[in-house]
Design a protein around this motif. Structure first.
Motif, short mmCIF file in Angstrom:
data_model
loop_
_atom_site.label_atom_id
_atom_site.label_comp_id
_atom_site.label_asym_id
_atom_site.label_seq_id
_atom_site.Cartn_x
_atom_site.Cartn_y
_atom_site.Cartn_z
N LEU A 143 73.67 43.95 -4.19
CA LEU A 143 74.61 42.99 -4.98
C LEU A 143 75.23 43.47 -6.01
O LEU A 143 76.64 43.20 -6.08
N THR A 144 74.80 44.69 -6.73
CA THR A 144 75.69 45.34 -7.41
C THR A 144 77.03 46.13 -6.89
O THR A 144 77.93 46.14 -7.19
N THR A 145 76.80 46.47 -5.66
CA THR A 145 77.75 47.16 -4.89
C THR A 145 78.84 46.17 -4.39
O THR A 145 80.02 46.21 -4.93
N VAL A 146 78.29 44.87 -4.03
CA VAL A 146 79.38 43.88 -3.66
C VAL A 146 80.16 43.51 -4.63
O VAL A 146 81.52 43.29 -4.70
N GLY A 147 79.61 43.26 -5.93
CA GLY A 147 80.05 42.57 -7.04
C GLY A 147 80.84 43.57 -8.12
O GLY A 147 81.49 43.08 -8.65
N ALA A 151 86.21 49.09 -2.93
CA ALA A 151 85.87 49.24 -1.48
C ALA A 151 85.69 50.49 -1.17
O ALA A 151 84.81 50.73 -0.33
N LEU A 152 86.28 51.65 -1.73
CA LEU A 152 85.95 52.77 -1.83
C LEU A 152 84.41 53.25 -1.96
O LEU A 152 83.74 53.92 -1.56
N GLU A 153 84.31 52.85 -3.04
CA GLU A 153 82.89 52.98 -3.70
C GLU A 153 81.89 52.18 -2.73
O GLU A 153 80.79 52.79 -2.52
N ARG A 154 82.20 51.03 -2.35
CA ARG A 154 81.14 50.36 -1.52
C ARG A 154 80.89 51.02 -0.04
O ARG A 154 79.91 51.12 0.10
N THR A 200 89.79 51.78 4.58
CA THR A 200 89.03 52.47 3.83
C THR A 200 88.37 53.80 4.52
O THR A 200 88.07 54.76 4.00
N LEU A 201 87.87 53.48 5.48
CA LEU A 201 87.34 54.23 6.23
C LEU A 201 88.09 55.50 6.83
O LEU A 201 88.02 56.67 6.83
N ALA A 202 89.48 54.85 7.02
CA ALA A 202 90.55 55.84 7.34
C ALA A 202 91.08 56.78 6.36
O ALA A 202 91.11 57.97 6.35
N LYS A 203 90.62 56.44 5.01
CA LYS A 203 90.78 57.21 3.89
C LYS A 203 89.78 58.49 3.71
O LYS A 203 90.13 59.56 3.23
N LEU A 204 88.55 57.97 4.09
CA LEU A 204 87.45 58.71 4.06
C LEU A 204 87.54 59.86 5.16
O LEU A 204 87.30 61.16 4.94
N ARG A 205 88.17 59.28 6.24
CA ARG A 205 88.28 60.36 7.39
C ARG A 205 89.42 61.34 6.73
O ARG A 205 89.24 62.49 7.22
N THR A 224 79.97 64.34 -2.46
CA THR A 224 81.31 63.53 -2.84
C THR A 224 81.26 62.30 -2.66
O THR A 224 81.67 61.41 -3.51
N LEU A 225 80.67 61.58 -1.43
CA LEU A 225 80.51 60.35 -1.39
C LEU A 225 79.56 59.57 -2.29
O LEU A 225 79.67 58.53 -2.92
N ARG A 226 78.46 60.54 -2.57
CA ARG A 226 77.56 60.00 -3.53
C ARG A 226 78.15 59.74 -5.11
O ARG A 226 78.16 58.67 -5.64
N GLU A 227 79.20 60.68 -5.27
CA GLU A 227 79.72 60.66 -6.63
C GLU A 227 80.92 59.48 -6.76
O GLU A 227 80.82 58.88 -7.80
N ILE A 228 81.40 59.62 -5.58
CA ILE A 228 82.32 58.36 -5.45
C ILE A 228 81.77 57.02 -5.82
O ILE A 228 82.07 55.97 -6.53
#
Length: 243
Positions: A143-147, A151-154, A200-205, A224-228
């Motif tokens: 819920l914290t993630t969605v709220g 998008a990149l963080e989610r 957003t997936l394209a940005k991560l790629r 890095t994903l965890r930090e984002i």
């Protein structure tokens, strides 16, 4: 033929607790059998009263809730070892649906026998309570993630969470997870449009952090994903119960 609980392949994994011989014998009696379901099969339906609850032995699925106009909120990706249907066993009905994404094998437990678990083996009853609390904790994080997360963080949060769970279950090989879900499923879990999810997936790629293509998910830079995602990496590594 149903898998003997003593030979359960999940019990050999260090992410699950060991049971005493008498506890294994009780769980074997508590287990009513196994159910094989095909991909796309509804396992549980919202508002229904289920006479059974299940532990996933093999395969993956989705848990979700729908609105009257058909919009859907995915609340979890179901993986081996997950217990589904506790709500339906303890309350009058389910507030969610569960559907198989792949072929699945489910260990079946009778709702009517649940109270024997608490009476005969209160430690396992505590395990059931622990699993419910763990799910509540996850839903709070989701819920914290969605709220609050972007998008990149989610998506970073979701990919790390999913990949970590799968790695514990030995489903990751050479850093690659066979992930049989659709981008729409991820979008419905994170409150994003399909277009936004794809971009957003394209940005991560492009940043070589993660790739998800043709059903294969690879995490190239977990830290890095965890930090984002601003994830707390101090979660307990305590083995979790398995019923």
């Amino acid at each position: 033929m149903a898998t003997d609980c003593r030979d359960c392949p999940l019990r050999a994994m260090p992410c699950f607790e060991n049971l005493r011989e008498d506890e294994l014998a009780f769980i074997s009696q508590f287990k009513a059998g196994e159910l094989d379901v095909a991909a796309g099969t509804p396992i549980m339906i919202e508002q229904s009263k289920s006479p059974q609850l299940f532990t996933v032995l093999r395969g993956m699925g989705l848990r979700y809730k729908t609105l009257s106009d058909g919009r859907r909120q995915v609340t979890n990706f179901i993986m081996p070892g997950d217990l589904v249907g506790v709500q339906g066993a303890l309350l009058d009905g389910l507030s969610y649906s569960v559907e198989a994404t792949t072929e699945m094998t489910l260990c079946v437990f009778r709702r009517s026998e649940l109270w024997k678990l608490f009476r005969a083996h209160p430690e396992r009853g505590f395990d059931l309570t622990w699993l419910v609390c763990k799910e509540e904790h996850f839903l709070g994080e989701a819920l914290t993630t969605v709220g609050q997360r972007s998008a990149l963080e989610r998506i970073s949060w979701a990919l790390v969470h999913i990949h970590d769970r799968a790695r514990e279950l030995r489903l990751v090989e050479n850093g690659i997870l066979t992930f049989p879900f659709r981008q729409q499923d991820l979008a419905d879990a994170l409150g994003l449009s399909l277009v936004h999810t794809n971009k957003t997936l394209a940005k991560l790629r492009e940043r070589n952090l993660a790739t998800w293509s043709e059903g294969l998910l690879r995490i190239n830079d977990r830290e890095t994903l965890r930090e984002i995602a601003m994830m707390d990496d101090s979660a307990s590594s305590k083995p979790r119960p398995l019923l």
